[in-house]
Design a protein around this motif. Structure first.
Motif, PDB file in Angstrom:
ATOM      1  N   PRO A 315      80.613  51.022  52.331  1.00 23.88           N
ATOM      2  CA  PRO A 315      80.821  51.677  53.436  1.00 23.88           C
ATOM      3  C   PRO A 315      80.206  51.843  54.775  1.00 23.88           C
ATOM      4  O   PRO A 315      79.601  51.628  54.579  1.00 23.88           O
ATOM      5  CB  PRO A 315      80.985  53.676  53.162  1.00 23.88           C
ATOM      6  CG  PRO A 315      80.176  52.848  51.521  1.00 23.88           C
ATOM      7  CD  PRO A 315      80.135  51.514  51.015  1.00 23.88           C
ATOM      8  N   PHE A 316      80.794  52.357  55.754  1.00 25.01           N
ATOM      9  CA  PHE A 316      80.115  52.051  57.107  1.00 25.01           C
ATOM     10  C   PHE A 316      80.973  53.390  57.987  1.00 25.01           C
ATOM     11  O   PHE A 316      81.955  53.293  57.583  1.00 25.01           O
ATOM     12  CB  PHE A 316      80.270  50.814  57.989  1.00 25.01           C
ATOM     13  CG  PHE A 316      79.374  49.534  57.133  1.00 25.01           C
ATOM     14  CD1 PHE A 316      78.262  49.071  57.825  1.00 25.01           C
ATOM     15  CD2 PHE A 316      79.759  49.171  56.050  1.00 25.01           C
ATOM     16  CE1 PHE A 316      77.869  48.411  57.438  1.00 25.01           C
ATOM     17  CE2 PHE A 316      78.935  47.811  55.653  1.00 25.01           C
ATOM     18  CZ  PHE A 316      77.881  47.459  56.543  1.00 25.01           C
ATOM     19  N   TRP A 317      79.746  54.143  59.117  1.00 27.89           N
ATOM     20  CA  TRP A 317      80.596  54.668  59.415  1.00 27.89           C
ATOM     21  C   TRP A 317      80.867  53.613  60.857  1.00 27.89           C
ATOM     22  O   TRP A 317      80.753  52.507  61.168  1.00 27.89           O
ATOM     23  CB  TRP A 317      79.285  56.219  60.260  1.00 27.89           C
ATOM     24  CG  TRP A 317      79.045  56.424  59.348  1.00 27.89           C
ATOM     25  CD1 TRP A 317      77.921  56.795  58.502  1.00 27.89           C
ATOM     26  CD2 TRP A 317      78.947  57.747  59.034  1.00 27.89           C
ATOM     27  NE1 TRP A 317      77.408  57.853  58.082  1.00 27.89           N
ATOM     28  CE2 TRP A 317      78.741  58.192  57.917  1.00 27.89           C
ATOM     29  CE3 TRP A 317      81.043  58.773  58.957  1.00 27.89           C
ATOM     30  CZ2 TRP A 317      78.742  59.671  57.484  1.00 27.89           C
ATOM     31  CZ3 TRP A 317      81.200  59.497  58.184  1.00 27.89           C
ATOM     32  CH2 TRP A 317      80.218  60.029  57.116  1.00 27.89           C
ATOM     33  N   VAL A 318      81.442  53.784  61.861  1.00 30.34           N
ATOM     34  CA  VAL A 318      82.853  53.678  62.323  1.00 30.34           C
ATOM     35  C   VAL A 318      82.975  54.443  63.872  1.00 30.34           C
ATOM     36  O   VAL A 318      83.174  55.350  63.943  1.00 30.34           O
ATOM     37  CB  VAL A 318      84.200  52.944  61.803  1.00 30.34           C
ATOM     38  CG1 VAL A 318      83.856  52.182  60.818  1.00 30.34           C
ATOM     39  CG2 VAL A 318      84.955  54.162  61.947  1.00 30.34           C
ATOM     40  N   HIS A 319      82.567  53.850  64.786  1.00 33.05           N
ATOM     41  CA  HIS A 319      82.947  53.965  66.346  1.00 33.05           C
ATOM     42  C   HIS A 319      83.847  53.604  67.246  1.00 33.05           C
ATOM     43  O   HIS A 319      84.009  51.756  66.882  1.00 33.05           O
ATOM     44  CB  HIS A 319      81.761  54.523  67.189  1.00 33.05           C
ATOM     45  CG  HIS A 319      80.955  53.087  67.519  1.00 33.05           C
ATOM     46  ND1 HIS A 319      80.891  52.379  66.437  1.00 33.05           N
ATOM     47  CD2 HIS A 319      81.980  52.029  68.119  1.00 33.05           C
ATOM     48  CE1 HIS A 319      80.182  51.244  67.054  1.00 33.05           C
ATOM     49  NE2 HIS A 319      80.297  51.620  68.781  1.00 33.05           N
ATOM     50  N   GLN A 320      84.385  53.740  68.052  1.00 34.98           N
ATOM     51  CA  GLN A 320      85.835  53.278  68.840  1.00 34.98           C
ATOM     52  C   GLN A 320      84.872  52.241  69.690  1.00 34.98           C
ATOM     53  O   GLN A 320      84.717  52.577  70.697  1.00 34.98           O
ATOM     54  CB  GLN A 320      86.882  54.037  69.204  1.00 34.98           C
ATOM     55  CG  GLN A 320      88.289  53.384  70.196  1.00 34.98           C
ATOM     56  CD  GLN A 320      89.060  54.344  69.651  1.00 34.98           C
ATOM     57  OE1 GLN A 320      89.224  55.655  70.264  1.00 34.98           O
ATOM     58  NE2 GLN A 320      90.434  53.922  70.317  1.00 34.98           N
TER      59      GLN A 320
END
Length: 497
Positions: A315-320
């Protein structure tokens, strides 16, 4: 309309234990699984280790859960009628970098309260495991490490949930989730459900489920791993789980003396792009053989009976990204347990739960069940909850006299179908008739162990197909090995293979 207090999405280890622990409260609960059986994703292919907890950062939720779970795992397995081997573990190294890492893990273990942890000299390592390479520099021992059969554990938890009143609905894929004033509507094609709360345990696809009700926060980028299984002829070569800490920042080796007496070797670490990629790779298998020659060179790899591939969630935190609009991962993955709470309606997500997810499955299930009960209004406990699940009959666990009595009552228990594991026709029928029961050849394997021995099902598969067809009232050509489309017999004319 089917209405519930809580719906669990996903029938892997985490979903099964979430459902079981929800039944400790007065909550009408259902578990939805898109496949034809339980524990067919991450849960079906992993290292099957119960970790003692020295690998985790002290004080974290992961460390606290792992240490507690390991120390209570024997009790849990006794409740659920599941086989468990508390064999202990030894981590070994062959150089100064590895020795430094072992000493750090030792200090972490002491701080976290890992029982019986101690450093071993090379002589002490070789006394416990004489087949380890004599080049060993240092060892780290813990008695609370063990091994279990993952799908046996998950299916047992699901059966116990069912016995306590939960509904388990297979072949039920979630297609859409619509927020309502007081909960959610879940659309599954021909079926629609309403629920006050959702617990998302969809494994590799947990992020996709969460994104049905919210913008992306975490996404899973899978990696693959390869495993080797040695026949029981090699089983006595080790008696503990062996962890190898390499001198370079590569993945080390793990060797597991399984509950059934085999040796499991792996995993390697290889990149994959698809979440359903369970194939092996030549690169990974070669790497495992090379590591074996370093750690335990006398291990008889000529007794190899199977290799298999696994997929692990990263899992990875994601950003736009402001230019492309795409969601991109942060530079570093998430190492802690990720339990997301979406508001304003109760929606809990277990996303990308990595090692020690199996060890902590019951702890995580208890955690989210307690939290969900609180979110729904301090739901009272269920005084009628029964944690005991009757174990299936296993003839191999009985004396000859006990077997004779059972066979006298039902001769089908005297008809051996799987010669390698000595599994009878009566046991296979039991696995089909239990709830939830087996509908595929691999479903029978997960419940009985048939087809996992030396011949890997070459002798018993045909008979198991016949038994499944008879029990389900269908043609043998309609029986699958595993998922839809995995036919084992061609229909007349070769239209389906």
């Amino acid at each position: 309309m089917n209405c519930y207090d809580v719906i669990v999405i996903g029938g892997g280890l985490l979903g099964c234990f979430a459902a079981r622990n929800l039944m400790r409260y007065k909550l009408k609960t259902a578990l939805l699984e898109r496949r034809e059986d339980l524990c067919t994703g991450i849960s079906r292919a992993n290292t099957a280790i119960v970790y003692s907890g020295y690998d985790m950062k002290p004080g974290t939720l992961k460390a606290k859960m792992c240490v507690k779970a390991a120390q209570e795992f024997g009790t849990l397995c006794a409740e659920l009628g599941v086989r468990y081997s508390p064999c202990g573990s030894i981590m070994v190294c062959f150089g100064p970098r590895g020795a430094q890492t072992l000493r750090q893990k030792y200090e972490q273990g002491l701080e976290s309260g890992v029982r019986g942890i101690k450093l071993l000299s090379p002589q002490e390592v070789l006394q416990l495991e004489p087949n380890i390479s004599p080049q060993v520099v240092l060892g780290l021992y813990t008695p609370d490490t063990g091994t279990v059969i993952p799908w046996e554990l998950g299916i047992a938890a699901a059966e116990n949930a069912l016995q306590n009143g939960a509904d388990i609905l297979l072949n039920t894929e979630v297609r859409d989730i619509v927020p309502l004033e007081n909960g959610f509507q879940i659309n599954c094609g021909s079926q629609t459900f309403e629920t006050r709360g959702i617990i998302n345990c969809a494994g590799l696809f947990a992020a996709e489920i969460l994104e049905k009700v919210s913008s992306p926060k975490v996404r899973i980028y899978p990696s693959g791993g390869d495993y080797l299984i040695l026949d029981t002829k090699a089983g006595g070569h080790i008696s503990h789980v062996i962890f190898h800490e390499p001198e370079h920042k590569d993945k080390g080796l793990t060797l597991v003396p399984t509950v059934d007496g085999n040796i499991l070797i792996g995993p390697s670490e290889v990149p994959v792009e698809e979440k359903n990629f369970f194939a092996t790779t030549g690169e990974g298998l070669t790497a495992l053989r090379s590591l074996v020659s370093e750690v335990i060179p006398s291990l008889p790899l000529e007794h190899l009976i199977r290799s298999f591939g696994a997929v692990r969630p990263n899992p990875f935190w994601v950003h736009q990204d402001p230019l492309s609009g795409r969601y991109v991962p942060e530079d570093k993955g998430i190492s802690s347990f990720t339990i997301l709470e979406s508001t304003p309606r109760p929606f809990l997500s277990l996303i990308g739960i990595k090692t020690p997810g199996l060890t902590c499955a019951n702890e995580l299930g208890s955690y989210v069940a307690e939290k969900m009960a609180a979110l729904l209004g301090n739901i009272p406990s269920n005084p009628d909850f029964n944690p005991q699940r009757p174990a299936p009959l296993r003839l191999n666990d009985l004396s000859w006299a006990e077997r004779a009595k059972i066979i006298k009552r039902n001769p089908l228990y005297g008809q051996i179908v799987c010669r390698c594991r000595k599994i009878s026709e009566g046991e296979i029928i039991d696995s089909i008739r239990r709830q939830p029961g087996a509908v595929t050849v691999d479903g029978v394997k997960r419940r009985t162990g048939s087809g996992t021995g030396r011949c890997q099902g070459s002798f018993c598969t045909q008979k198991i197909i016949e038994i499944l067809a008879r029990e389900h009232g269908c043609s043998p050509a309609e029986i699958h090995k595993d998922n839809k489309g995995s036919y084992l017999i061609c229909k007349e004319g070769g239209s389906q293979c």
